[in-house]
Write an enzyme that holds these catalytic residues in place. Structure first.
Site, PDB file in Angstrom:
ATOM      1  N   HIS A   1      63.364  25.705  43.090  1.00 19.14           N
ATOM      2  CA  HIS A   1      64.099  26.950  42.825  1.00 19.14           C
ATOM      3  C   HIS A   1      63.658  28.079  43.746  1.00 19.14           C
ATOM      4  CE1 HIS A   1      66.152  25.173  39.443  1.00 19.14           C
ATOM      5  NE2 HIS A   1      64.982  24.703  39.010  1.00 19.14           N
TER       6      HIS A   1
ATOM      7  N   GLU B   1      44.487  26.597  37.878  1.00 12.60           N
ATOM      8  CA  GLU B   1      43.046  26.742  38.065  1.00 12.60           C
ATOM      9  C   GLU B   1      42.618  26.102  39.386  1.00 12.60           C
ATOM     10  OE1 GLU B   1      40.693  28.406  37.161  1.00 12.60           O
ATOM     11  OE2 GLU B   1      38.897  27.259  37.671  1.00 12.60           O
TER      12      GLU B   1
ATOM     13  N   GLU C   1      39.931  31.060  46.258  1.00 14.65           N
ATOM     14  CA  GLU C   1      38.891  32.086  46.165  1.00 14.65           C
ATOM     15  C   GLU C   1      37.670  31.781  47.020  1.00 14.65           C
ATOM     16  OE1 GLU C   1      36.806  32.788  42.453  1.00 14.65           O
ATOM     17  OE2 GLU C   1      37.187  30.742  41.804  1.00 14.65           O
TER      18      GLU C   1
ATOM     19  N   ASN D   1      25.952  51.781  38.024  1.00 13.22           N
ATOM     20  CA  ASN D   1      26.951  50.716  37.972  1.00 13.22           C
ATOM     21  C   ASN D   1      28.064  51.220  37.064  1.00 13.22           C
ATOM     22  OD1 ASN D   1      28.444  48.419  37.496  1.00 13.22           O
ATOM     23  ND2 ASN D   1      26.820  47.283  36.452  1.00 13.22           N
ATOM     24  N   GLY D   2      29.321  51.172  37.527  1.00 10.15           N
ATOM     25  CA  GLY D   2      30.438  51.642  36.715  1.00 10.15           C
ATOM     26  C   GLY D   2      31.308  52.586  37.520  1.00 10.15           C
TER      27      GLY D   2
ATOM     28  N   LYS E   1      30.968  38.238  40.559  1.00  6.89           N
ATOM     29  CA  LYS E   1      30.911  37.272  39.460  1.00  6.89           C
ATOM     30  C   LYS E   1      31.260  37.950  38.140  1.00  6.89           C
ATOM     31  CE  LYS E   1      29.868  33.367  37.452  1.00  6.89           C
ATOM     32  NZ  LYS E   1      30.863  32.283  37.591  1.00  6.89           N
TER      33      LYS E   1
ATOM     34  N   CYS F   1      28.336  45.558  40.784  1.00  9.78           N
ATOM     35  CA  CYS F   1      27.064  46.243  41.029  1.00  9.78           C
ATOM     36  C   CYS F   1      25.967  45.742  40.095  1.00  9.78           C
ATOM     37  CB  CYS F   1      27.203  47.732  40.797  1.00  9.78           C
ATOM     38  SG  CYS F   1      28.485  48.471  41.775  1.00  9.78           S
TER      39      CYS F   1
ATOM     40  N   ARG G   1      26.305  38.288  41.418  1.00 12.09           N
ATOM     41  CA  ARG G   1      27.330  39.146  40.821  1.00 12.09           C
ATOM     42  C   ARG G   1      28.338  39.639  41.853  1.00 12.09           C
ATOM     43  NH1 ARG G   1      25.399  41.360  35.855  1.00 12.09           N
ATOM     44  NH2 ARG G   1      26.584  43.273  36.112  1.00 12.09           N
TER      45      ARG G   1
HETATM   46  O1  M6R Z   1      33.350  36.413  32.936  1.00 10.28           O
HETATM   47  P1  M6R Z   1      34.811  36.171  32.745  1.00 10.28           P
HETATM   48  O2  M6R Z   1      35.106  34.784  32.350  1.00 10.28           O
HETATM   49  O3  M6R Z   1      35.452  37.165  31.831  1.00 10.28           O
HETATM   50  O4  M6R Z   1      35.421  36.411  34.186  1.00 10.28           O
HETATM   51  C1  M6R Z   1      36.807  36.377  34.384  1.00 10.28           C
HETATM   52  C2  M6R Z   1      37.144  36.168  35.834  1.00 10.28           C
HETATM   53  O5  M6R Z   1      36.671  37.226  36.616  1.00 10.28           O
HETATM   54  C3  M6R Z   1      36.547  34.864  36.373  1.00 10.28           C
HETATM   55  O6  M6R Z   1      36.960  33.779  35.586  1.00 10.28           O
HETATM   56  C4  M6R Z   1      36.970  34.616  37.823  1.00 10.28           C
HETATM   57  O7  M6R Z   1      38.341  34.432  37.912  1.00 10.28           O
HETATM   58  C5  M6R Z   1      36.220  33.406  38.343  1.00 10.28           C
HETATM   59  N1  M6R Z   1      35.052  33.815  39.040  1.00 10.28           N
HETATM   60  C6  M6R Z   1      37.015  32.539  39.213  1.00 10.28           C
HETATM   61  O8  M6R Z   1      36.292  31.406  39.584  1.00 10.28           O
END
Ligand code: M6R
Length: 603
Positions: A503, A480, A487, A99-100, A598, A2, A27
């Protein structure tokens, strides 16, 4: 997650709100809304989906000098117009964005508002009803009722509240969710992120948890939990509009992938003293040197960066390093060593899962460092030390340059620490020179974009699933790589330890399943090649990504040779581009994948 924007004291507040909401789009959200008012009229508008749906409803008569806006990422109640913010009190007099998560919203509902009808299912609506209920029942002013409700709430919040009977005041409060005040000339703004209001001002004031702020066009007054006024100086946000605009790029993700060589060079510039030594405060190095184990706590891509940095950190410092997921660690803490040191990796510095662990380790008295891209973020403020990523704003949901910057900073930190401890591997490692070579290697990969687009079309565009495999560091990069692919392209992807496939997981290999092997280390690489043969003979469509010095005829992606500590920085780049092109070719929005935010500010 949010996002909140608000403004008071400016004509056409609706335009500022809409632009601010667009700047918060990154976000992640599923609905949006705004409220604007002046002395004679007020308008409340909401829309499901993108900001453009909201903007289409903002007709010329929708205008005002005070306004609040919100992007909602659903937690309590599905994405819908009824659940979108702003929410109004029973009489419609008070208007609130939040937000929260209000954890005790059910209890507040049962105790104080059992006879109230609500329009949606959110936890926020209860708060705005409760403020008005206290105003009516106890004859309180808006400010007093707001302050009282803040004391009754359990959970996280950033609030912006307007009382339609007094459109000269914006009431604001925060606890655990980000919110800033921006100072203008004859107007003031509020926002979840300075980026949202950077067109209006560069001068911002932080709000601490538990504080309430009364904002008028000319003044802000901050109160602590006890209602005592607090003075806090403003700071200048180091943000440039060009940093947050796409320029000629079709997507932020591509821009951010391309920025990685420059980020590597900026790290060198920021962390190298004139005499070539490393610019990291001695007190931080001393504190880490006094510890007996490093605990890296992080989520998602940042967690993967922790894994990618583990081996180099251990080799350069001779300190054992453990990597943990924030969402697990806080509630399922392992037996800690005698003198632990915590490193929180977080691009945003606002991730709630990581913050809850930091709060706990602070309470336990353990020292902590936050490595983040956002100066002044919550995790930065609450840890003993901060090292910045200097990557510039990362706007695409899929993290790219923050991952490589995190590994870069960990390499610099480990080198400084190792040198202080007299470890020869660190004295022999010219980290700045090696990062320069990484930047050049990255540039050469970036110049081959078309090739990655072709490989994507051949391997990934139409597949349902895919595997990245590797051993050691290459396994960590595979994790990664798979996260990036799944994603944004929605291909079900797994990053796997190459030797572990047989395995169990090898059962998933079918005719044509893409399996991408990452090889940057000679001995382990020859085993990975063996594993690729195993899946090939079961029908897999294999692709080899290999350091150029280890390449064999037929290998498809050659990785420029860099120091063995830093191979992840190079190996990850083609995987970012493969994910990017797979998403484009499958017809999805690269920067705003479904269901994702985000900045993940709820646990
Ligand atoms: O802001 P942060 O690095 O703490 O966020 C952690 C994860 O939410 C973030 O790395 C997320 O996995 C990425 N958007 C993936 O690309």
């Amino acid at each position: 997650m949010c996002g909140i924007v608000g403004i008071i004291g400016k004509q056409q507040a609706e335009l500022v709100i809409l632009q601010g909401l667009e700047r918060l789009e990154y976000r992640g959200y599923d609905s949006a809304g705004l409220y604007v008012a002046n002395r004679t009229s007020s308008h409340l508008i909401k829309a499901q989906g993108r900001i453009k749906n909201l903007a289409e409803k903002v007709t010329p008569e929708v205008t005002g000098t005070i306004g609040i806006g919100h992007t909602r990422w659903a937690t309590h109640g599905k994405p819908s117009e009824a659940n979108a913010h702003p929410h109004t009190s029973a009489s419609g007099r008070l208007v609130l964005v939040h937000n929260g998560v209000i954890e005790n919203f059910d209890e507040l509902h049962q105790t104080y508002l059992a006879d109230h009808q609500f329009k949606g299912q959110t936890d926020t609506e209860i708060v705005v009803h409760l403020i008005e209920e206290l105003m009516n029942q106890e004859d309180l002013t808006t400010e007093a009722a707001f302050q009282k409700v803040l004391g009754m709430i359990q959970g996280s919040y950033a609030f912006a509240l307007v009382d339609q009977q007094n459109p000269d005041v914006l009431y604001v409060a925060k606890n655990k969710s980000p919110l800033l005040i921006g100072l203008g000339d004859g107007f003031n703004v509020v926002c979840s992120d300075a980026m949202a209001m950077i067109d209006q001002t560069h001068e911002f004031v932080e709000i601490a948890d538990g504080e309430m702020v009364i904002v008028t066009p000319d003044k802000i007054t901050i109160y602590d939990r006890q209602g005592t006024p607090v003075f806090r100086p403003s700071y200048e946000a180091q943000l440039d509009l060009t940093d947050i605009e796409k320029g000629t790029y079709p997507y932020y993700m591509l821009k951010e992938v391309d920025e990685q060589p420059a980020v590597m060079r900026r790290l060198v510039q920021e962390y190298r003293n004139e005499d070539g030594s490393i610019a990291i405060e001695a007190s931080l190095l001393k504190q880490i040197a006094n510890s007996d184990r490093i605990y890296i706590v992080a989520c998602g891509t940042s967690n993967n960066a922790g894994w990618a940095a583990k081996k180099l950190f251990e080799s350069l410092t001779q300190l054992p390093v453990e990597i943990h997921l924030s969402s697990e660690f806080g509630y399922n803490m392992p037996l800690l060593s005698e003198k632990p040191f915590f490193i929180y990796l977080s691009q945003s510095g606002e991730t709630a899962d990581s913050r809850q662990v930091l709060v706990k380790t602070n309470e336990m008295g353990y020292p902590a460092l936050t490595i983040t891209n956002v100066a002044g973020s919550t995790l930065s403020r609450e840890a003993d030390h901060t090292l910045l990523l200097y990557a510039g704003p990362e706007i695409a949901v899929a993290s790219t340059k923050a991952y490589t910057a995190q590994i870069g900073v960990m390499a610099i930190l480990a080198t400084a620490l190792g040198r202080q401890k007299g470890i020869s591997a660190a004295s022999d490692f010219d980290v700045f020179y090696e990062l320069g070579l990484v930047a050049t290697g990255m540039e050469s990969l970036i110049s081959e974009k078309e090739r990655f687009s072709e490989l994507t079309a051949e391997y990934l565009t139409t597949t349902r699933n895919a595997f990245y495999i590797g051993r050691g560091n290459d396994y960590y990069v595979s994790m990664e790589a798979a996260l990036k692919l799944k994603e944004i392209s929605y291909i079900q992807a797994e990053g796997f330890a190459a030797g572990e496939l047989k395995h169990g997981t090898i059962a998933l290999i079918e005719e044509g399943t893409p399996v991408i092997g990452i090889i940057t280390e000679e001995v382990m690489g020859s085993h990975t090649r063996g594993n690729l043969k195993e899946v090939e003979s079961r029908g897999a469509h294999t692709l080899v990504m290999v350091s150029e010095n280890l390449a064999k005829v037929g290998d498809q992606i050659l990785l420029p040779h860099v120091h063995p500590f830093l191979t992840s920085l190079i190996a990850v780049l083609p995987t970012q581009l493969l994910a990017y092109f797979a998403t484009l070719q499958r017809g999805y929005d690269v920067d705003k994948p479904r269901n994702l935010a985000k900045s993940v500010t709820v646990e």
